[in-house]
Motif scaffolding. Structure first.
Motif, PDB file in Angstrom:
ATOM      1  N   UNK A 212      43.695  37.466  31.309  1.00  0.00           N
ATOM      2  CA  UNK A 212      44.506  37.911  30.180  1.00  0.00           C
ATOM      3  C   UNK A 212      44.944  36.666  29.416  1.00  0.00           C
ATOM      4  N   UNK A 213      45.315  36.844  28.175  1.00  0.00           N
ATOM      5  CA  UNK A 213      45.606  35.703  27.319  1.00  0.00           C
ATOM      6  C   UNK A 213      47.089  35.637  26.986  1.00  0.00           C
ATOM      7  N   UNK A 214      47.683  34.458  27.169  1.00  0.00           N
ATOM      8  CA  UNK A 214      49.062  34.241  26.759  1.00  0.00           C
ATOM      9  C   UNK A 214      49.124  34.001  25.253  1.00  0.00           C
ATOM     10  N   UNK A 215      49.905  34.816  24.556  1.00  0.00           N
ATOM     11  CA  UNK A 215      50.002  34.771  23.098  1.00  0.00           C
ATOM     12  C   UNK A 215      51.394  34.309  22.667  1.00  0.00           C
ATOM     13  N   UNK A 216      51.449  33.594  21.546  1.00  0.00           N
ATOM     14  CA  UNK A 216      52.695  32.956  21.099  1.00  0.00           C
ATOM     15  C   UNK A 216      53.357  33.741  19.974  1.00  0.00           C
ATOM     16  N   UNK A 217      54.092  34.765  20.336  1.00  0.00           N
ATOM     17  CA  UNK A 217      54.861  35.487  19.317  1.00  0.00           C
ATOM     18  C   UNK A 217      55.889  34.583  18.655  1.00  0.00           C
ATOM     19  N   UNK A 218      56.400  33.615  19.405  1.00  0.00           N
ATOM     20  CA  UNK A 218      57.456  32.752  18.885  1.00  0.00           C
ATOM     21  C   UNK A 218      56.963  31.848  17.758  1.00  0.00           C
ATOM     22  N   UNK A 219      55.652  31.677  17.630  1.00  0.00           N
ATOM     23  CA  UNK A 219      55.111  30.772  16.615  1.00  0.00           C
ATOM     24  C   UNK A 219      54.866  31.458  15.266  1.00  0.00           C
ATOM     25  N   UNK A 220      55.005  32.769  15.217  1.00  0.00           N
ATOM     26  CA  UNK A 220      54.757  33.483  13.967  1.00  0.00           C
ATOM     27  C   UNK A 220      55.685  32.936  12.876  1.00  0.00           C
ATOM     28  N   UNK A 221      55.103  32.598  11.764  1.00  0.00           N
ATOM     29  CA  UNK A 221      55.868  32.013  10.655  1.00  0.00           C
ATOM     30  C   UNK A 221      55.665  30.528  10.514  1.00  0.00           C
ATOM     31  N   UNK A 222      55.101  29.895  11.547  1.00  0.00           N
ATOM     32  CA  UNK A 222      54.790  28.468  11.437  1.00  0.00           C
ATOM     33  C   UNK A 222      53.532  28.284  10.598  1.00  0.00           C
ATOM     34  N   UNK A 223      53.292  27.064  10.191  1.00  0.00           N
ATOM     35  CA  UNK A 223      52.102  26.767   9.388  1.00  0.00           C
ATOM     36  C   UNK A 223      50.843  27.171  10.146  1.00  0.00           C
ATOM     37  N   UNK A 224      49.984  27.932   9.507  1.00  0.00           N
ATOM     38  CA  UNK A 224      48.752  28.383  10.124  1.00  0.00           C
ATOM     39  C   UNK A 224      48.915  29.552  11.071  1.00  0.00           C
ATOM     40  N   UNK A 225      50.123  30.093  11.169  1.00  0.00           N
ATOM     41  CA  UNK A 225      50.390  31.167  12.119  1.00  0.00           C
ATOM     42  C   UNK A 225      51.135  32.290  11.404  1.00  0.00           C
ATOM     43  N   UNK A 226      50.400  32.974  10.533  1.00  0.00           N
ATOM     44  CA  UNK A 226      50.999  34.043   9.761  1.00  0.00           C
ATOM     45  C   UNK A 226      51.109  35.342  10.526  1.00  0.00           C
ATOM     46  N   UNK A 227      51.560  36.377   9.850  1.00  0.00           N
ATOM     47  CA  UNK A 227      51.809  37.667  10.494  1.00  0.00           C
ATOM     48  C   UNK A 227      50.544  38.301  11.048  1.00  0.00           C
ATOM     49  N   UNK A 228      49.388  37.944  10.510  1.00  0.00           N
ATOM     50  CA  UNK A 228      48.137  38.554  10.970  1.00  0.00           C
ATOM     51  C   UNK A 228      47.451  37.753  12.074  1.00  0.00           C
ATOM     52  N   UNK A 229      47.981  36.583  12.424  1.00  0.00           N
ATOM     53  CA  UNK A 229      47.273  35.706  13.360  1.00  0.00           C
ATOM     54  C   UNK A 229      47.082  36.350  14.731  1.00  0.00           C
ATOM     55  N   UNK A 230      48.119  36.947  15.289  1.00  0.00           N
ATOM     56  CA  UNK A 230      47.996  37.550  16.613  1.00  0.00           C
ATOM     57  C   UNK A 230      47.004  38.711  16.592  1.00  0.00           C
ATOM     58  N   UNK A 231      47.029  39.489  15.537  1.00  0.00           N
ATOM     59  CA  UNK A 231      46.066  40.582  15.411  1.00  0.00           C
ATOM     60  C   UNK A 231      44.640  40.045  15.373  1.00  0.00           C
ATOM     61  N   UNK A 232      44.434  38.951  14.678  1.00  0.00           N
ATOM     62  CA  UNK A 232      43.106  38.327  14.638  1.00  0.00           C
ATOM     63  C   UNK A 232      42.682  37.851  16.029  1.00  0.00           C
TER      64      UNK A 232
END
Length: 517
Positions: A347-367
């Motif tokens: 399973x993959x650890x995902x960084x919800x806390x990084x949303x909003x940082x440069x290069x990490x927009x709202x769609x990044x986790x979905x991608x």
């Protein structure tokens, strides 16, 4: 379909009608007839996913809001996090129960954590871990007990430790590094303590898994970890780096064995730093230019997978797609290759806390999840941390639900279990609150939970279940489906699962038409 958190679980027979006078109150009851004997249990688990979130207690990051809060406020805040997890569509929580040589339970080895009651050693007035586990299971969320094996304190002041803390009673076990206190992993006494702490929880609490994160030897910060004397005593001719890795290996290997000996159904998993080694250091490494767990924190994460010393691995891939130092795409492909053929769940650890940082927009986790789907070895995702995920940081959680979590999910089946006997006598009743679905429990003692599937229209009485039509899972014998629409016909199917997620054949489906009011 809807996320599982939108459904209400119940333990009643669920076959009666609603006593209220809602819009659907006069609709008929549909009852399944003789049970199916020709439909096999689902044999393809490719649609299964583990969906989890980390609930961090160190420094009260996610829970509790404040040690000074009342017990009832603390309990309510935890329940809100779990309800939020269900609303998102998750099926597991990873809760930090030993953040720093302390405990969120009554431990015979270590004091109560300062982050539960404001002072190390202070009794919070309730069995926190028992509450944690029971509330998670009441929502049919897996409970992974998260331990930090070597961290002692975020401050270097030993006088702040409780007098009964083993780190204070045994100062020779402790090293100061980077302004913090750490147990020395090279000491046999430290490995013994960490093992006893974990097994105490395994034996006393109904947890589903033991979980470590990425903290082994501390991350490098201006100088070498002060274990020269320990290496001289126990190194046996090995280089310091090889000896350090051997120390961590010994703890991982030993705990995997002992946890399974204590309770075979309890799994052992680790969430390491996402880069094992860069290809410039090792031809078997990833095409990255980042810190390396093998060299920098002495965690030979690839070896643990190849040797089968973990049941699951959740590398923290906290980078965006296209990152110049550590591209998410590159690392998912690398980890998929490592687990292939091993039986270790990835399973993959995902960084919800990084949303909003440069290069990490709202769609990044979905991608990320879209990319994961190209690799059948990836069996789910875990998000850090709970507050960011449940709080819909930057709108990313809503995007995940829309793109990937419309249907509920059952975690992948783990080794060692067996599907229980099916449930029976499924009933579906249209009421003022939606459709109430109930069933007779499985006669098997292995049955822990039930999965409820819904199809539009009148389905066959006996039919295979489709994971894309999974409505929810529940511990109990009934649910209320509030999303059923007036004037629509639905057929509900129910399967039984053991605690390792092996699934029975479906019971005979029940069809109901919801009245127009």
């Amino acid at each position: 379909m809807v996320a599982s958190g939108l459904l209400t679980g119940c333990t009643s027979d669920a076959g009666g009608t609603d006593g209220g006078r809602g819009a659907h109150a006069q609709a008929p009851v549909a009852v399944g007839g003789a049970e199916c004997t020709t439909v096999k249990a689902p044999g393809d688990s490719r649609g299964r996913q583990l969906r989890g979130m980390w609930i961090a207690t160190v420094s009260d990051l996610d829970w509790p809001g404040s040690p000074a809060d009342s017990v009832e406020r603390k309990k309510a805040d935890y329940r809100r996090l779990l309800d939020g997890a269900r609303q998102v569509g998750l099926n597991a929580v990873f809760v930090q129960v030993r953040p720093a040589a302390d405990a969120f339970y009554d431990s015979p080895y270590e004091p109560w954590s300062q982050w539960i009651a404001g002072k190390q050693g202070r009794d919070p007035g309730f069995d926190v871990l028992d509450f944690f586990v029971k509330e998670a299971h009441a929502r049919n969320l897996e409970f992974h007990a998260w331990f930090n094996p070597y961290r002692v304190s975020l401050r270097a002041d030993r006088g702040k430790l409780h007098p009964d803390n083993p780190a204070r009673r045994n100062p020779s076990w402790v090293r100061e590094y980077d302004g913090k206190l750490w147990y020395d992993p090279g000491l046999p006494q430290v490995q013994e303590l960490a093992t006893k702490v974990v097994l105490d929880v395994v034996n006393k609490y109904d947890i589903d898994a033991v979980h470590f994160d990425d903290y082994f030897y501390p991350y490098p910060s201006g100088g070498d970890f002060p274990d020269k004397a320990t290496h001289a005593k126990y190194g046996r001719g090995k280089s310091k780096a090889a000896w350090r890795r051997a120390n961590v290996d010994a703890l991982v290997r030993g705990l995997h064995k002992k946890v399974h000996e204590a309770k075979p159904h309890v799994r052992f998993g680790i969430s390491p730093f996402g880069v094992w080694r860069n290809r410039t250091s090792d031809p078997g490494g990833s095409a990255t230019k980042a810190l390396q767990s093998y060299d920098d924190v002495y965690a030979d994460t690839r070896k643990w997978v190849k040797e089968g010393w973990v049941d699951y691995i959740t590398p923290q891939l906290y980078w965006n797609i296209g990152n110049s130092a550590a591209d998410y795409r590159t690392l998912v492909e690398w980890w998929a290759r490592q687990v292939r053929g091993t039986g270790v769940e990835l399973t993959i650890g995902q960084a919800s806390y990084r949303v909003g940082e440069a290069g990490f927009g709202a769609s990044e986790l979905s991608k990320h999840l879209t990319l994961n789907a190209r690799h059948p070895e990836v069996r789910g995702d875990v998000y850090f941390s709970a507050t960011d995920l449940v709080g819909n940081r930057g709108g990313a959680t809503a995007r995940l639900r829309k793109d990937h979590y419309k249907a509920a999910a059952i975690p992948p089946p783990a080794g060692g279990g067996k599907a229980p006997a099916p449930a029976g006598a499924v009933k579906a009743t249209a009421t003022g609150k939606g459709v109430q679905v109930g069933w007779r429990p499985s006669p098997s003692q292995r049955a822990t939970s039930y999965a409820v599937y819904r199809v539009e229209g009148k389905g066959r009485a006996c039919a295979p279940v489709d994971p894309r039509r999974l409505l929810t899972t529940v511990r109990g014998t009934g649910i209320v489906d509030p999303t059923a629409r007036p004037g629509r016909t639905y057929t509900y199917y129910v399967t039984a699962l053991d605690r390792l997620h092996h699934e029975s054949a479906p019971a005979r489906g029940a069809t109901v038409t919801v009245g127009d009011g």
